[in-house]
Design a protein around this motif. Structure first.
Motif, short mmCIF file in Angstrom:
data_model
loop_
_atom_site.label_atom_id
_atom_site.label_comp_id
_atom_site.label_asym_id
_atom_site.label_seq_id
_atom_site.Cartn_x
_atom_site.Cartn_y
_atom_site.Cartn_z
N PRO A 91 -3.22 -16.21 -3.26
CA PRO A 91 -3.65 -15.12 -2.37
C PRO A 91 -3.28 -13.75 -2.91
N LEU A 92 -4.08 -12.76 -2.56
CA LEU A 92 -3.77 -11.35 -2.83
C LEU A 92 -3.13 -10.73 -1.59
N PHE A 93 -2.13 -9.91 -1.82
CA PHE A 93 -1.44 -9.24 -0.72
C PHE A 93 -1.67 -7.73 -0.82
N PRO A 94 -1.94 -7.06 0.30
CA PRO A 94 -2.07 -5.59 0.26
C PRO A 94 -0.74 -4.98 -0.15
N HIS A 95 -0.81 -3.94 -0.95
CA HIS A 95 0.39 -3.38 -1.56
C HIS A 95 0.23 -1.87 -1.64
N ILE A 96 1.30 -1.15 -1.33
CA ILE A 96 1.28 0.31 -1.43
C ILE A 96 2.62 0.77 -2.00
N LEU A 97 2.56 1.78 -2.85
CA LEU A 97 3.74 2.35 -3.49
C LEU A 97 3.78 3.84 -3.21
N CYS A 98 4.86 4.29 -2.58
CA CYS A 98 4.99 5.71 -2.19
C CYS A 98 6.16 6.36 -2.91
N LYS A 99 6.01 7.63 -3.16
CA LYS A 99 7.10 8.45 -3.66
C LYS A 99 7.07 9.80 -2.95
N SER A 100 8.08 10.04 -2.14
CA SER A 100 8.24 11.33 -1.43
C SER A 100 7.02 11.65 -0.56
N CYS A 101 6.49 10.65 0.11
CA CYS A 101 5.39 10.88 1.04
C CYS A 101 5.39 9.75 2.05
N SER A 102 4.60 9.88 3.10
CA SER A 102 4.49 8.85 4.13
C SER A 102 3.02 8.52 4.34
N VAL A 103 2.76 7.31 4.83
CA VAL A 103 1.39 6.83 5.02
C VAL A 103 1.28 6.16 6.39
N ARG A 104 0.03 6.01 6.86
CA ARG A 104 -0.26 5.28 8.09
C ARG A 104 -1.22 4.14 7.77
N PHE A 105 -1.05 3.03 8.50
CA PHE A 105 -1.90 1.87 8.31
C PHE A 105 -2.69 1.60 9.60
N LEU A 106 -3.89 1.12 9.44
CA LEU A 106 -4.69 0.69 10.59
C LEU A 106 -4.72 -0.84 10.57
N LEU A 107 -3.85 -1.44 11.36
CA LEU A 107 -3.73 -2.89 11.39
C LEU A 107 -4.06 -3.48 12.77
N ASP A 108 -4.43 -2.65 13.71
CA ASP A 108 -4.78 -3.13 15.04
C ASP A 108 -6.26 -3.50 15.06
N PRO A 109 -6.59 -4.79 15.22
CA PRO A 109 -8.01 -5.18 15.19
C PRO A 109 -8.81 -4.66 16.38
N THR A 110 -8.12 -4.27 17.45
CA THR A 110 -8.83 -3.76 18.63
C THR A 110 -9.04 -2.26 18.59
N PRO A 112 -10.39 1.40 17.26
CA PRO A 112 -11.62 1.81 16.56
C PRO A 112 -11.32 2.15 15.11
N PRO A 113 -12.20 1.81 14.18
CA PRO A 113 -11.95 2.08 12.76
C PRO A 113 -11.99 3.57 12.47
N TRP A 114 -11.21 3.97 11.47
CA TRP A 114 -11.23 5.37 11.06
C TRP A 114 -12.55 5.71 10.38
N TYR A 115 -13.11 4.73 9.68
CA TYR A 115 -14.44 4.86 9.09
C TYR A 115 -15.14 3.51 9.21
N PRO A 116 -16.45 3.48 9.32
CA PRO A 116 -17.15 2.20 9.44
C PRO A 116 -16.88 1.29 8.26
N CYS A 117 -16.66 0.01 8.56
CA CYS A 117 -16.39 -0.98 7.51
C CYS A 117 -17.69 -1.35 6.81
N PRO A 118 -17.70 -1.47 5.49
CA PRO A 118 -18.93 -1.84 4.78
C PRO A 118 -19.44 -3.20 5.26
#
Length: 391
Positions: A91-110, A112-118
């Protein structure tokens, strides 16, 4: 060197936390490049603060996969095409690497998407349970964790044993903490001595953090001083503490040391190596500090005998310890005692008398201001301490 950085993508279990640095780790870098196996290639456009990056994986029936990326809902391109022989049904696992910054994830399936999914893609959190693979969980409490403390002279094979042990026990998810590991992560320039000092300081802080974070760890340093071993083992009280001693025969150690220095372009000074041998002590079973002691090459008795030979030879080759010179006490002429007016008349002194008093004070001998200079111990020089931390 950039003050911040960000990589997003996918990786397989067991790869480095540094996304894109392993062959089975695939990243889209903020600079617009794609990275895998430590190699950067031109790919798309840069992204920065406020951008939304979408990571998409398309699997074919034969087990191959294509990794593509979107920026703010716009298709950037396919970055990686992986054959079935590469993934081998892993399996492939989602992975993110940060340096001196912060990020947000959209993991709630209910949500609304930030952008339409292809078309044809399903959000990760909305996948059926049968199509999801859970990563190996790390221990939750200290009693479930273990720490392996490596002990051995420079070039004895500690790192090789540790990496082999990690491959043989992937379920443990060991985290290898060593100066060499940190130096490999440092991509900035500068003098080697400066980088070595920074890596040693970072490693000291990481070990303290690890002792407070549940997990399985391997501390890959020389750890030939009893005080250093005791300090680290006490930090990990509550863990299952195991000390692993790698002490090969004399001929094998010399061969490994020469090979290590040749491969890494690092040569430890002969004098520093002799000092390490003199200061080295091998661990014994102590119930209050460790739960298990393992000698993986020579037995404990054989290792102690060989170490004594090393010590005798090193003392013979090292220059004698310089003795501090005995200084003769300085004699000062006793100065005459000046008569001073009574306390009630001190406020009536003139400027001339004040000047005389200050001049007399400034001419007093300055022996009370001399700082005692500790000559230190011969075996505690900078060369010894820095190389002990590195190896």
């Amino acid at each position: 060197m950039e003050p911040y950085g960000l990589r997003v993508g996918w990786s397989l279990a067991g790869t480095s936390l540094l996304l894109g640095e392993d062959d089975l780790s695939f990243a889209y870098d903020w600079s617009g490049k794609k990275v895998s196996g430590g190699k950067e290639d031109e790919f798309g456009e840069p992204f920065s603060e406020g951008d939304i990056i979408g990571c998409y994986t398309s699997f074919s029936t034969d087990g191959a996969a294509q990794l593509s990326f979107h920026k703010n809902g716009r298709f950037i391109g396919v970055a990686f095409s992986l054959g079935a022989s590469v993934l081998e049904n892993r399996p492939l696992f989602p992975h993110i690497l940060c340096k001196s910054c912060s990020v947000r994830f959209l993991l709630d399936p209910t949500a609304p998407p930030w952008y339409p999914c292809p078309p044809g893609f399903t959000p990760l959190a909305a996948l059926p349970v049968g199509q999801r693979v859970r990563a190996t969980q790390t221990p939750f409490c200290r009693a479930q964790c273990e720490v392996l403390l490596m002990v051995g002279l420079p070039g004895s094979g500690k790192s090789h044993w540790a990496r082999t042990h990690m491959k043989q026990h992937p379920d443990k998810q060991y985290r290898l903490l060593g100066t060499e590991e940190l130096l490999a992560c440092m991509i900035s320039g500068g003098q080697s001595d400066s980088r070595l000092q920074q890596a040693c300081q970072c490693l000291t802080d990481l070990i303290k953090m690890a002792a407070q974070t549940p997990g399985n760890y391997i501390l890959d340093q020389c750890n030939i001083l009893f005080s250093a071993r005791r300090y680290k083992l006490q930090l990990f009280a509550g863990f299952r503490r195991q000390v692993v001693v790698v002490f090969p025969s004399a001929d094998e150690w010399r061969r490994r040391l020469s090979q290590h220095q040749l491969n890494d372009w690092v040569r430890i000074p002969e004098t520093a190596l002799l000092k390490l041998q003199v200061s080295c002590s091998l661990p014994e079973q102590q119930s209050d500090l460790l739960e298990d002691l393992q000698y993986v090459e020579l037995s404990q008795e054989q290792a102690q005998e060989l170490l004594q030979e090393y010590k005798d030879e090193a003392r013979r080759l090292l220059p004698p310890i310089p003795k501090p010179e005995k200084r003769k006490p300085r004699l000062y002429k006793k100065r005459p005692c000046h008569e001073v007016p009574p306390p009630s008349h001190r406020t009536q002194w003139t400027g001339w008398n004040n000047a005389r008093l200050m001049q007399s004070w400034s001419q007093q001998p300055r022996y009370w201001n001399m700082v005692h200079q500790d000559q230190g111990h011969y075996y505690r020089g900078l060369g010894y301490s820095s190389y002990e931390g590195y190896w």
